[in-house]
Design a protein around this motif. Structure first.
Motif, PDB file in Angstrom:
ATOM      1  N   ASP A   1      33.766 -56.206   4.620  1.00 29.55           N
ATOM      2  CA  ASP A   1      33.839 -57.423   5.753  1.00 29.55           C
ATOM      3  C   ASP A   1      33.971 -58.534   5.298  1.00 29.55           C
ATOM      4  OD1 ASP A   1      33.275 -58.756   8.032  1.00 29.55           O
ATOM      5  OD2 ASP A   1      31.051 -58.406   7.873  1.00 29.55           O
ATOM      6  N   TRP A   2      35.270 -58.942   5.003  1.00 27.03           N
ATOM      7  CA  TRP A   2      35.574 -60.096   4.428  1.00 27.03           C
ATOM      8  C   TRP A   2      35.451 -61.435   5.510  1.00 27.03           C
ATOM      9  CZ3 TRP A   2      35.427 -60.616  -0.519  1.00 27.03           C
ATOM     10  CH2 TRP A   2      35.832 -59.636  -1.444  1.00 27.03           C
ATOM     11  N   TRP A   3      35.659 -61.089   6.788  1.00 34.22           N
ATOM     12  CA  TRP A   3      35.198 -62.223   7.536  1.00 34.22           C
ATOM     13  C   TRP A   3      33.902 -62.501   7.623  1.00 34.22           C
ATOM     14  CZ3 TRP A   3      38.710 -65.163   9.742  1.00 34.22           C
ATOM     15  CH2 TRP A   3      40.008 -64.617   9.816  1.00 34.22           C
ATOM     16  N   GLY A   4      33.100 -61.521   7.623  1.00 29.13           N
ATOM     17  CA  GLY A   4      31.669 -61.508   7.621  1.00 29.13           C
ATOM     18  C   GLY A   4      31.043 -62.607   6.326  1.00 29.13           C
ATOM     19  N   ALA A   5      31.697 -62.191   5.277  1.00 26.64           N
ATOM     20  CA  ALA A   5      31.596 -62.726   3.974  1.00 26.64           C
ATOM     21  C   ALA A   5      31.859 -64.348   4.180  1.00 26.64           C
ATOM     22  CB  ALA A   5      32.364 -62.050   2.905  1.00 26.64           C
TER      23      ALA A   5
ATOM     24  N   CYS B   1      29.014 -67.360  14.030  1.00 26.16           N
ATOM     25  CA  CYS B   1      29.972 -66.571  13.568  1.00 26.16           C
ATOM     26  C   CYS B   1      29.717 -65.549  13.025  1.00 26.16           C
ATOM     27  CB  CYS B   1      31.000 -67.505  12.852  1.00 26.16           C
ATOM     28  SG  CYS B   1      31.783 -68.778  13.788  1.00 26.16           S
ATOM     29  N   PHE B   2      28.898 -65.516  11.844  1.00 28.98           N
ATOM     30  CA  PHE B   2      28.275 -64.669  11.282  1.00 28.98           C
ATOM     31  C   PHE B   2      27.623 -63.334  12.058  1.00 28.98           C
ATOM     32  CE2 PHE B   2      24.853 -62.165   8.893  1.00 28.98           C
ATOM     33  CZ  PHE B   2      25.724 -61.610   7.829  1.00 28.98           C
ATOM     34  N   TRP B   3      26.834 -63.876  12.969  1.00 27.76           N
ATOM     35  CA  TRP B   3      26.212 -62.952  13.913  1.00 27.76           C
ATOM     36  C   TRP B   3      27.112 -62.124  14.681  1.00 27.76           C
ATOM     37  CZ3 TRP B   3      21.289 -61.336  13.786  1.00 27.76           C
ATOM     38  CH2 TRP B   3      20.804 -60.637  15.028  1.00 27.76           C
ATOM     39  N   ALA B   4      28.354 -63.074  15.195  1.00 28.21           N
ATOM     40  CA  ALA B   4      29.305 -62.283  16.324  1.00 28.21           C
ATOM     41  C   ALA B   4      29.936 -61.470  15.335  1.00 28.21           C
ATOM     42  CB  ALA B   4      29.833 -63.609  16.619  1.00 28.21           C
ATOM     43  N   VAL B   5      30.551 -61.844  14.331  1.00 29.17           N
ATOM     44  CA  VAL B   5      31.225 -60.776  13.619  1.00 29.17           C
ATOM     45  C   VAL B   5      30.566 -59.845  13.149  1.00 29.17           C
ATOM     46  CG1 VAL B   5      32.559 -60.669  11.138  1.00 29.17           C
ATOM     47  CG2 VAL B   5      32.934 -62.774  12.537  1.00 29.17           C
TER      48      VAL B   5
ATOM     49  N   ARG C   1      30.313 -56.709  15.608  1.00 29.25           N
ATOM     50  CA  ARG C   1      31.461 -55.943  15.826  1.00 29.25           C
ATOM     51  C   ARG C   1      32.316 -54.944  14.591  1.00 29.25           C
ATOM     52  NH1 ARG C   1      31.083 -60.385  18.902  1.00 29.25           N
ATOM     53  NH2 ARG C   1      31.825 -60.408  21.128  1.00 29.25           N
ATOM     54  N   ARG C   2      31.325 -55.051  13.662  1.00 31.18           N
ATOM     55  CA  ARG C   2      32.236 -54.328  12.580  1.00 31.18           C
ATOM     56  C   ARG C   2      31.452 -53.156  12.314  1.00 31.18           C
ATOM     57  NH1 ARG C   2      36.612 -56.387  10.229  1.00 31.18           N
ATOM     58  NH2 ARG C   2      35.808 -55.483   8.422  1.00 31.18           N
ATOM     59  N   ALA C   3      32.337 -52.167  11.997  1.00 26.73           N
ATOM     60  CA  ALA C   3      31.731 -50.764  11.642  1.00 26.73           C
ATOM     61  C   ALA C   3      31.228 -50.767  10.410  1.00 26.73           C
ATOM     62  CB  ALA C   3      33.001 -49.777  11.673  1.00 26.73           C
ATOM     63  N   SER C   4      31.702 -51.477   9.420  1.00 28.67           N
ATOM     64  CA  SER C   4      31.181 -51.673   8.083  1.00 28.67           C
ATOM     65  C   SER C   4      30.641 -53.259   8.016  1.00 28.67           C
ATOM     66  CB  SER C   4      31.873 -50.978   6.994  1.00 28.67           C
ATOM     67  OG  SER C   4      32.373 -49.834   7.056  1.00 28.67           O
ATOM     68  N   PRO C   5      29.566 -53.612   8.344  1.00 28.80           N
ATOM     69  CA  PRO C   5      29.134 -54.930   8.298  1.00 28.80           C
ATOM     70  C   PRO C   5      28.759 -55.511   6.871  1.00 28.80           C
ATOM     71  CG  PRO C   5      27.459 -53.944   9.389  1.00 28.80           C
ATOM     72  CD  PRO C   5      28.595 -52.927   9.123  1.00 28.80           C
ATOM     73  N   LEU C   6      28.778 -56.593   6.718  1.00 35.89           N
ATOM     74  CA  LEU C   6      28.192 -57.096   5.134  1.00 35.89           C
ATOM     75  C   LEU C   6      26.974 -56.871   4.885  1.00 35.89           C
ATOM     76  CD1 LEU C   6      29.322 -58.797   2.833  1.00 35.89           C
ATOM     77  CD2 LEU C   6      28.204 -60.814   3.921  1.00 35.89           C
TER      78      LEU C   6
END
Length: 491
Positions: free
Chosen positions: A225-229, A269-273, A276-281
């Motif tokens: 999850d690079w967006w979360g990172a 942003c981190f919480w929102a991302v 929605r991620r199947a494999s979150p950070l």
């Protein structure tokens, strides 16, 4: 919640173990004897490469300030930026290793560290030196990667002691690093410190290549999850810089408020991302658990309180010729950095053994309570070098031994089974953020160069450590996880 962690790198021949017997402390059968010793030895060299950058540089800070023509509050960034980078890298790289393997990420981390060390060695100005220190700081992830590898490769009965051996380096390499850093600084200048770090880092790279096993299969079948990172990294950077700038520039200053706004926006942003991620950070449902968030907050607060005293306030006080002890860099390191580090070499493995029998959470609280008592004494009599020396030496048992061992162990033991690299990385982030925040908070008072300034800095550290102890009372041990199935957690 399931008590076991992933065994992605334990090998296909490792038999399945029950949650009670395999509670995140390693497979029932794993490496033993020479193979285990070789693995632990190689990981030790790797973490030593990081630790030299953390503690060997400390006694050289005054010399850096003089050589580069900056003040004590400016040179504090040499340490705070290092740990800030470690905070970001720890959480990102540990989680990434779930997908691409521990060994591969460890090699990349060492390569970045070596490049940064070379930049520090040649840097003609503070900005370039800080850039190199940021690159060096990414090597903080080596500790968390090592802990995960130990949990996945070693037999359960060996995990606590082995973790204690590696954790012992987290407080310094037996004090030799601090003393050597001061000695080299006095005789050859601070750049010689970075030359030594470069050589040790090169040896560590060779050891990891030759000994650390390759990953057989990923611990997580998803994608990183690079967006979360990125969102979490922005949050951590803005938050740390805001706390660093607040005391010196003013909390209402436009720059400080902008950093606070950036941290809030990054967190949102981190919480929102992550939702929605199947494999979150980091799986958000675990952040709400008392098995997770009190540990992370306790780690952050303890590092903010205790680390700043050992590695900044007392070091600067001991070298202050006006109101301090007037010591040279080498003598200061020998007197105040070496004893806790040397004592920690013996206390940490014993702490791991003790935690495996008495409960990891219980031993964590013991360590924090004793740390608080020792810091109170230092704050009451900061002008007595013998009292300060005795209290700092005792922190080798309470902080370098009891606290660091149990905090790092719980980062592995309580990590979610669906994301084994998540909590070690997040806890690593708390270590780095805490160290950087602590120094940033006390640096303006230390920079005053007065007894009142040093005393205020020490009492700030006492208050933060007291808050850490209170938060630790909220921590709940995962059932049967804190001791490999022997005592639950006795929390």
């Amino acid at each position: 919640m399931e008590a076991t962690t992933s065994r992605a790198e334990a090998g296909a021949t490792t038999p399945a173990a029950s949650p009670a017997s395999d509670a995140a402390t390693g497979p029932a059968t794993g490496l033993v004897g020479r193979q285990a010793a070789a693995l632990v030895g190689s990981l030790l060299v790797a973490v030593i490469a990081f630790q030299l950058g953390a503690s060997m540089v400390t006694p050289a800070l005054p010399a850096m300030a003089d050589t580069l023509g900056v003040g004590a509050d400016d040179v504090a960034a040499v340490s705070s930026y290092f740990f800030l980078a470690g905070a970001v890298a720890g959480v990102v790289l540990s989680r990434w290793s779930d997908y691409v393997g521990r060994r591969r990420v460890m090699l990349l981390t060492l390569a970045i560290m070596l490049t940064g060390t070379l930049v520090c060695l040649l840097a003609p100005s503070l900005p370039l030196l800080l850039a190199g220190r940021v690159m060096q700081g990414t090597s903080s992830a080596l500790f968390q990667l090592s802990y995960i590898i130990l949990s996945e490769r070693l037999a359960a009965r060996a995990f606590g002691t082995a973790l204690g051996v590696v954790t012992a380096i987290n407080g310094g390499v037996g004090g030799v690093d601090g003393y050597l850093g001061g000695l080299l600084t006095d005789r050859f200048g601070y750049r010689s410190v970075f030359l030594v770090i470069l050589l040790v880092g090169a040896v560590a790279l060779v050891c990891v290549v030759r000994v650390v096993p390759r990953t057989l299969r990923p611990a997580d079948a998803g994608s990183m999850d690079w967006w979360g990172a990125a969102a979490l990294s922005i949050t951590l950077v803005c938050l740390t810089l805001a706390v660093d700038a607040g005391p010196s520039r003013g909390w209402a200053a436009p720059g400080t408020l902008g950093l606070v706004a950036g941290a809030v926006a990054g967190a949102a942003c981190f919480w929102a991302v992550e939702r929605r991620r199947a494999s979150p950070l980091f799986p958000l449902q675990h952040l709400r658990s008392r098995e997770v968030w009190p540990l992370v907050l306790t780690t952050l607060l303890t590092l903010s309180g205790v680390f700043a005293v050992i590695n900044f306030t007392v070091v600067m006080l001991s070298q202050d010729e006006t109101v301090g002890f007037g010591m040279s860099a080498s003598v200061s390191a020998l007197a105040f950095l070496a004893p806790p580090a040397l004592i920690g070499l013996f206390a940490a493995p014993l702490s791991g053994w003790l935690a495996g029998r008495r409960g990891w959470v219980v031993v964590l609280r013991w360590g924090l309570a004793l740390c608080l008592a020792l810091l109170v004494v230092v704050a009451l009599v900061p002008t007595d070098p013998w009292v300060v020396l005795a209290m700092i030496a005792c922190l080798g048992v309470t902080y370098n031994g009891l606290f660091l061992t149990t905090a790092n162990g719980l980062g592995v033991l309580q990590s979610p089974s669906d994301a084994p690299g998540a909590l070690p990385g997040l806890n690593s982030s708390a270590f780095g953020i805490g160290a950087g925040l602590g120094i940033g908070m006390v640096a303006p008072f230390v920079a005053q160069g007065t007894l009142g300034g040093y005393t205020t800095a020490l009492w700030i550290s006492v208050a933060i450590t007291g808050l850490a102890l209170l938060v630790s009372l909220l921590l709940v041990a995962r059932p049967a996880a804190a001791t490999g199935g022997e005592a639950g957690g006795r929390a």
